[in-house]
Design an enzyme around this catalytic site. Structure first.
Site, mmCIF file in Angstrom:
data_model
loop_
_atom_site.group_PDB
_atom_site.id
_atom_site.type_symbol
_atom_site.label_atom_id
_atom_site.label_comp_id
_atom_site.label_asym_id
_atom_site.label_seq_id
_atom_site.Cartn_x
_atom_site.Cartn_y
_atom_site.Cartn_z
ATOM 1 N N TYR A 33 -10.384 -3.753 -8.205
ATOM 2 C CA TYR A 33 -11.439 -2.914 -7.649
ATOM 3 C C TYR A 33 -10.861 -1.741 -6.869
ATOM 4 C CZ TYR A 33 -10.893 -4.648 -2.824
ATOM 5 O OH TYR A 33 -10.402 -4.940 -1.574
ATOM 6 N N LYS A 146 -4.794 -4.513 -6.265
ATOM 7 C CA LYS A 146 -6.076 -4.558 -5.542
ATOM 8 C C LYS A 146 -7.022 -5.469 -6.317
ATOM 9 C CE LYS A 146 -9.014 -1.499 -2.773
ATOM 10 N NZ LYS A 146 -8.919 -2.249 -1.528
ATOM 11 N N GLU A 178 -0.025 -6.922 6.872
ATOM 12 C CA GLU A 178 -1.144 -5.973 6.901
ATOM 13 C C GLU A 178 -2.360 -6.711 7.442
ATOM 14 O OE1 GLU A 178 -2.460 -4.560 3.051
ATOM 15 O OE2 GLU A 178 -2.221 -6.519 2.118
ATOM 16 N N LEU A 202 -0.722 -4.040 0.336
ATOM 17 C CA LEU A 202 -1.385 -3.133 -0.607
ATOM 18 C C LEU A 202 -0.932 -1.696 -0.347
ATOM 19 C CD1 LEU A 202 -3.854 -2.991 -2.722
ATOM 20 C CD2 LEU A 202 -5.090 -2.014 -0.786
HETATM 21 N N1 PDD Z 1 -9.768 -2.316 1.791
HETATM 22 N N2 PDD Z 1 -4.950 -3.592 2.743
HETATM 23 C C1 PDD Z 1 -5.975 -4.330 2.252
HETATM 24 C C2 PDD Z 1 -5.783 -5.803 2.082
HETATM 25 C C3 PDD Z 1 -7.181 -3.700 1.919
HETATM 26 O O1 PDD Z 1 -8.193 -4.422 1.418
HETATM 27 C C4 PDD Z 1 -7.338 -2.299 2.124
HETATM 28 C C5 PDD Z 1 -8.605 -1.576 1.786
HETATM 29 C C6 PDD Z 1 -6.248 -1.577 2.648
HETATM 30 C C7 PDD Z 1 -6.311 -0.091 2.869
HETATM 31 O O2 PDD Z 1 -6.334 0.599 1.636
HETATM 32 P P1 PDD Z 1 -7.068 2.013 1.490
HETATM 33 O O3 PDD Z 1 -6.479 2.915 2.502
HETATM 34 O O4 PDD Z 1 -6.747 2.423 0.099
HETATM 35 O O5 PDD Z 1 -8.529 1.808 1.721
HETATM 36 C C8 PDD Z 1 -5.073 -2.260 2.937
HETATM 37 C C9 PDD Z 1 -10.978 -1.722 1.284
HETATM 38 C C10 PDD Z 1 -11.447 -0.572 2.082
HETATM 39 C C11 PDD Z 1 -11.995 -2.818 1.087
HETATM 40 O O6 PDD Z 1 -11.618 -3.866 0.587
HETATM 41 O O7 PDD Z 1 -13.166 -2.621 1.399
#
Ligand code: PDD
Length: 279
Positions: A33, A146, A178, A202
């Site tokens: 996703y 992801k 993280e 991620l």
């Molecule tokens: N989450 N690490 C994890 C485990 C995440 O699920 C996310 C993002 C990030 C940050 O990634 P980005 O900067 O590309 O949003 C790091 C999204 C926002 C979610 O699951 O809703």
């Protein structure tokens, strides 16, 4: 106007969309996703998100069902139709419907590809503070994908919510990796420290943009594993994601950290990110 969804090439009200019971996303979490931010009716860093989607998809041996340029066009069209100025686009790609079995059939797969738009509050002028709750990192070793298999993240976030915290921070054998839905950063000796992406982290798009901004701001960066004891003694800690942008960390397991206020490096990065978004 009803909330619209694009699903396998058709646009319809979200409430009318149906997923097959044997969709492998539903039965096996066999899918990936993306979450893309919409600012002022425009999709932010869409190309970077679609590149990561392609990498995630390849990581689970799933071929993208359409070229990135065509997908970007469909996404832009639905976003425009949604009328949402400040929000996010959720996109999900699964291996689709097939008779239940762990082994998937050879390509071509009957993908399920869908995306829809949700409104969000406009971004904050100053970074909000957040409380972190520490959780042992029991996730798999392929967190750079992801994946929609988010149960460890969901449980971690619920454990955080149960104690009044805003986000869960994962610690893997004493190393801060993280957070449940965001990347983690600390400022140590004026240097920005964050765990390398890969098995346990991620490759966040917000993270990528922040690291790109650092040289022009004169902020040195070190991508290395960071011990929990170092994080707790850091001058500043913050977390970052598409939906949060940057949030400074005020508490770690109920203890005040980083002097209890938003630090100067965090503030500068927040400002630079805001300028990148509006510019
Ligand atoms: N989450 N690490 C994890 C485990 C995440 O699920 C996310 C993002 C990030 C940050 O990634 P980005 O900067 O590309 O949003 C790091 C999204 C926002 C979610 O699951 O809703």
């Amino acid at each position: 106007m009803p909330q619209l969804i694009w699903i396998n090439g058709r646009v319809m009200p979200l409430a009318e969309a149906k997923i097959g019971v044997e969709d492998r996303g539903f039965q096996f979490a066999d899918g990936v996703y993306e979450v893309v931010r919409i600012y002022d009716s425009k999709l932010f860093a869409l190309d970077e998100h679609l590149e990561r989607l392609a990498r995630s998809s390849a990581g689970i041996l799933l071929t993208m069902p359409m070229a990135a340029a065509k997908l970007a066009g469909e996404i832009a069209a639905l976003t425009a139709r949604s009328g949402v100025a400040e929000g996010m686009l959720y996109l999900q790609l699964t291996r689709g419907v097939s008779p239940r079995g762990h082994v998937f059939a050879p390509e071509p797969h009957q993908h399920t590809l869908l995306f829809y738009v949700m409104p969000l509050d406009p971004p904050a002028a100053a970074p909000p503070g957040v409380k972190l709750h520490r959780v042992e990192d029991d996730r798999w070793q392929r967190c750079c994908i992801k994946s929609i298999a988010l149960l460890p993240n969901v449980l971690a976030k619920n454990a955080a919510a149960a104690v009044g915290a805003d986000e869960a921070v994962f610690v893997d054998h004493g190393v801060v990796t993280e957070c449940a839905a965001s990347n983690f950063f600390a400022v140590i000796g004026g240097k920005l420290v964050t765990h390398p992406v890969g098995a346990k982290v991620l490759p966040g798009i917000t993270r990528q943009i922040l690291l790109e901004l650092c040289p022009s701001l004169g902020i040195p960066v070190s991508e290395r594993p960071l011990r929990e004891s170092e994080a707790l003694a850091a001058e500043e800690m913050f977390i970052a994601s598409t939906t949060r942008e940057i949030n400074w960390v005020s508490h770690w397991d109920g203890r005040v950290v980083g002097g209890g206020s938003c630090g100067a490096v965090t503030r500068r990065l927040h400002q630079a990110l805001r300028e990148r978004v509006t510019g």
